[in-house]
Design an enzyme around this catalytic site. Structure first.
Site, PDB file in Angstrom:
ATOM      1  N   ASP A 134      -7.495  18.979  -8.324  1.00 16.11           N
ATOM      2  CA  ASP A 134      -8.485  17.900  -8.393  1.00 16.11           C
ATOM      3  C   ASP A 134      -9.895  18.397  -8.065  1.00 16.11           C
ATOM      4  OD1 ASP A 134      -8.177  18.282  -5.667  1.00 16.11           O
ATOM      5  OD2 ASP A 134      -8.611  16.173  -5.220  1.00 16.11           O
ATOM      6  N   LYS A 175      -4.405  19.786   2.656  1.00 13.11           N
ATOM      7  CA  LYS A 175      -3.524  20.078   1.538  1.00 13.11           C
ATOM      8  C   LYS A 175      -4.215  21.126   0.670  1.00 13.11           C
ATOM      9  CE  LYS A 175      -4.994  15.728  -0.612  1.00 13.11           C
ATOM     10  NZ  LYS A 175      -5.078  14.510   0.190  1.00 13.11           N
ATOM     11  N   SER A 186     -13.494  13.860  -3.699  1.00 12.99           N
ATOM     12  CA  SER A 186     -12.180  14.299  -4.158  1.00 12.99           C
ATOM     13  C   SER A 186     -12.017  14.142  -5.669  1.00 12.99           C
ATOM     14  CB  SER A 186     -11.096  13.548  -3.389  1.00 12.99           C
ATOM     15  OG  SER A 186      -9.830  14.068  -3.679  1.00 12.99           O
ATOM     16  N   HIS A 187     -11.088  13.308  -6.080  1.00  8.66           N
ATOM     17  CA  HIS A 187     -10.744  13.164  -7.493  1.00  8.66           C
ATOM     18  C   HIS A 187     -11.565  12.078  -8.182  1.00  8.66           C
ATOM     19  CE1 HIS A 187      -8.476  10.733  -4.772  1.00  8.66           C
ATOM     20  NE2 HIS A 187      -8.434   9.807  -5.701  1.00  8.66           N
ATOM     21  N   ASP A 213      -7.799  20.181  -3.374  1.00 12.42           N
ATOM     22  CA  ASP A 213      -6.680  20.028  -2.440  1.00 12.42           C
ATOM     23  C   ASP A 213      -5.428  19.428  -3.085  1.00 12.42           C
ATOM     24  OD1 ASP A 213      -7.798  17.523  -2.656  1.00 12.42           O
ATOM     25  OD2 ASP A 213      -8.080  17.203  -0.502  1.00 12.42           O
ATOM     26  N   ARG A 214      -5.577  18.835  -4.261  1.00  7.01           N
ATOM     27  CA  ARG A 214      -4.398  18.265  -4.926  1.00  7.01           C
ATOM     28  C   ARG A 214      -3.846  19.199  -5.996  1.00  7.01           C
ATOM     29  NH1 ARG A 214      -5.207  11.807  -5.882  1.00  7.01           N
ATOM     30  NH2 ARG A 214      -5.685  11.312  -3.714  1.00  7.01           N
ATOM     31  N   ASP A 227     -11.916  18.589  -5.498  1.00  7.96           N
ATOM     32  CA  ASP A 227     -12.202  19.471  -4.366  1.00  7.96           C
ATOM     33  C   ASP A 227     -11.077  20.460  -4.078  1.00  7.96           C
ATOM     34  OD1 ASP A 227     -10.600  17.335  -3.556  1.00  7.96           O
ATOM     35  OD2 ASP A 227     -11.248  17.508  -1.476  1.00  7.96           O
TER      36      ASP A 227
HETATM   37  C1  G1P Z   1      -5.216   8.494  -1.560  1.00  6.95           C
HETATM   38  C2  G1P Z   1      -3.771   8.919  -1.502  1.00  6.95           C
HETATM   39  C3  G1P Z   1      -3.457   9.527  -0.162  1.00  6.95           C
HETATM   40  C4  G1P Z   1      -4.412  10.684   0.115  1.00  6.95           C
HETATM   41  C5  G1P Z   1      -5.850  10.224  -0.051  1.00  6.95           C
HETATM   42  C6  G1P Z   1      -6.813  11.386   0.042  1.00  6.95           C
HETATM   43  O1  G1P Z   1      -5.483   7.534  -0.572  1.00  6.95           O
HETATM   44  O2  G1P Z   1      -2.909   7.849  -1.771  1.00  6.95           O
HETATM   45  O3  G1P Z   1      -2.127   9.976  -0.131  1.00  6.95           O
HETATM   46  O4  G1P Z   1      -4.232  11.182   1.400  1.00  6.95           O
HETATM   47  O5  G1P Z   1      -6.031   9.613  -1.325  1.00  6.95           O
HETATM   48  O6  G1P Z   1      -6.590  12.349  -0.947  1.00  6.95           O
HETATM   49  P1  G1P Z   1      -5.491   5.952  -0.861  1.00  6.95           P
HETATM   50  O7  G1P Z   1      -6.475   5.718  -1.965  1.00  6.95           O
HETATM   51  O8  G1P Z   1      -4.099   5.608  -1.303  1.00  6.95           O
HETATM   52  O9  G1P Z   1      -5.861   5.340   0.459  1.00  6.95           O
HETATM   53 ZN    ZN Z   2      -9.036  16.017  -3.232  1.00  3.38          ZN
END
Ligand code: G1P
Ligand code: ZN
Length: 546
Positions: free
Chosen positions: A280, A379, A116-117, A284-285, A282
């Site tokens: 982000d 998302k 992801s990010h 989705d954000r 991938d």
């Molecule tokens: C974080 C975000 C959460 C999201 C997840 C995946 O998780 O807070 O809302 O679903 O990334 O993108 P966390 O690191 O808080 O467990």
């Molecule tokens: Zn992501």
């Protein structure tokens, strides 16, 4: 070509393959440990129902390790009797586009390669996410079963075959498996065109309405180029950092005010652009900005809900909405006024899946820059950007004016999240466990000049399948509707991350436009005092404030 199945024996299973909130996320180096990736993939292929003879989708955000993983997965899928594996040119596939492909092709699952990010590259992170047949993140029952399988693994199967170039669309055979390389962008664009009025949005963007989109050298670059600069006619250069790079250009592909600060400065300090957005790693954000205006994601969900009927896909109204527990209650107020259901779920997109599948909700979102709808089961960053552009094209007003109007109708939820990253794990757990131990004694106590109405550890009973999820975050609900929530992240890879979520509500009558950090100052201080954050972490300020 002949190809043979190789059976590799493991001396002992890897102990640290427990997937977190979003799949298995570890350092790239860890994934390069011999047999590590293969072990997790073996556990997936042994556990997911329907693998033999079924269709799988695989692709990723283009980070370091993406192509190697696709090669390994293709050959292991062949060894497990998968009939058809769909992947994309250069292996580039955003998480929302993957969700769409899984649904479209009736795949039994998808394997998405992304952290992801989190930063990428040899010194960054890599990740493997499993999505189910509905296109959404695997439910906990499935990830638990995959983990259990990985813990007793004695070996894995892989076909020995040369790796296949993914440079162009085409069909290839690996043993009895058909590997289909398709364009990863086409189907996603077609889906977006079904949801929004591209003529209207194009009319806005072609006529002196400069916008800036930051792909952060991650997966959305190719999608946004074709969408914004191609189909919608925005000027060339609208999409910044559009080429996906294995290390995201050394950046941290997280669209927030800290990591997407170049874009934030363009919009919040300059006057060149009317609208700005970023996605982000991938895809989705999303982060939404207007000229001199930051839209917090909780508010974004509320605004989209309040104005949903302006988009063709939602013209008939919404079945209901959902938000994760730490997300502000801004959408609750809108849902109440619309007379639709509003669900509060634990953190993580997987909890929306059942509600979407059952048709109980149409839109959902999280405070962590995630927003989405029933069009897929993830998302969707670019979807949110298009939705905002649709509102702007219809209303012909500014982002700031949309926000001011919203708050004057529904009141304002001042909201902020403070992250303390990379805390030594024992310290973080010490802090958290102490606070959890205090909860029973807190009800009725004073906190920042209010009374604590409820102090609990959030748990959730899924209204569709009745499953219970406990231990989802420590909540202080105050008697004036304010809230403070403490959670430990499930996605970090270094030490532990403490997240503190702060929220207070001002009704339309009590409007006083303020910086959220000022509006929340008393809650911030009381939270630190109660949880002994500075004392126990040794950190004077949070790493990231959103
Ligand atoms: C974080 C975000 C959460 C999201 C997840 C995946 O998780 O807070 O809302 O679903 O990334 O993108 P966390 O690191 O808080 O467990
Ligand atoms: Zn992501």
């Amino acid at each position: 070509m002949t190809s043979s199945v190789l059976r590799v024996t493991l001396d002992q299973p890897f102990a640290d393959q427990k997937p977190g909130t979003s799949g298995l996320r570890k350092s790239s180096r860890q994934f390069e440990t011999p047999h590590y990736l293969e072990s997790f993939i073996e556990a997936i292929l042994r556990t997911v129902p329907g693998v033999a003879g079924g269709t799988l989708v695989v692709g990723g955000d283009g980070r370091y390790g993406n192509l190697r993983a696709i090669d390994v997965i293709s050959r292991m899928a062949a060894a497990h009797g998968v009939a058809r594996l769909i992947t994309t040119t250069d292996g580039i596939l955003s998480t929302p586009a993957a969700s769409n492909l899984i649904r479209k092709h009736g795949a039994v699952a998808g394997i998405i390669l992304s952290a992801s990010h989190n930063p990428g590259g040899p010194e960054g992170d890599f990740g493997v996410k499993v999505n189910g047949a509905n296109g959404g993140p695997a439910p906990e029952s499935l990830t638990d079963a995959i983990y259990a399988c990985s813990q007793t693994l004695d070996g894995y199967r892989i076909v020995e075959a040369p790796s296949i170039s993914l440079e162009a669309p085409g069909q290839h055979a690996i043993a009895a498996l058909t590997l289909e390389v398709i364009d990863g962008v086409d189907d996603y664009l077609a889906l977006m065109q079904q949801l929004f009025d591209f003529d209207q949005i194009g009319d806005l963007l072609r006529n002196n309405y400069p916008i800036a989109f930051d792909a952060m050298h991650a997966v959305t670059g190719p999608y946004a180029k074709r969408l914004l600069e191609g189909l919608l006619g925005a000027p060339k250069g609208t999409v910044r950092n559009a080429v996906p790079l294995e290390d995201f250009g050394g950046g941290h592909p997280d669209p927030n005010l800290t990591y997407a600060h170049e874009l934030a400065e363009l919009l919040l300090q300059g006057d060149d652009y009317r609208f700005g957005a970023a996605c982000d790693g991938d895809g989705d954000r999303n982060m939404i900005l207007g000229r001199r205006c930051f839209v917090n994601p909780s508010d974004s969900l509320a605004v989209l809900t309040a104005n949903a009927t302006l988009a063709p896909a939602y013209a008939d109204g919404l079945a209901g909405v959902a938000r994760s527990m730490p997300t502000s209650a801004a959408v609750d107020v809108v849902a109440k006024q619309l007379g639709i259901a509003c669900y509060e779920t634990p953190t993580g997109w997987k909890f929306f899946g059942n509600l979407l599948d059952a048709g109980r909700i149409t839109l959902c979102g999280e405070e962590s820059f995630g927003t989405g709808s029933n069009h897929i089961r993830e998302k969707d960053g670019l979807w949110a950007v298009l939705f905002w552009l649709q509102l702007l094209a219809r209303k012909r007003t500014s982002v700031a004016a949309i926000m001011a109007d919203h708050w004057s109708r529904f009141g304002r939820h001042y909201y902020s999240r403070h992250d303390y990253e990379a805390i030594a794990s024992d310290r973080a757990h010490g802090l958290y466990d102490r606070l959890k131990g205090l909860l029973p004694s807190l009800a009725g106590e004073r906190f920042a000049g209010r009374a604590i109405a409820t102090a609990d550890d959030f748990s959730y009973t899924d209204p569709v399948d009745g499953s219970l999820t406990t231990g989802q975050g420590l909540r202080l609900l105050l008697d004036d509707g304010s809230r403070v929530v403490f959670r430990l992240s499930g996605t970090g890879t270094q030490g532990a991350t403490l997240r503190v979520y702060l929220e207070s509500y001002v009704s339309p009558e009590g409007q006083l436009q303020q910086d959220p950090q000022l509006a929340l100052a008393d809650l911030i201080q009381a939270a630190d005092q109660l949880a002994e954050i500075k004392l126990r972490t040794g950190m004077g300020v949070p790493t990231v404030i959103t």
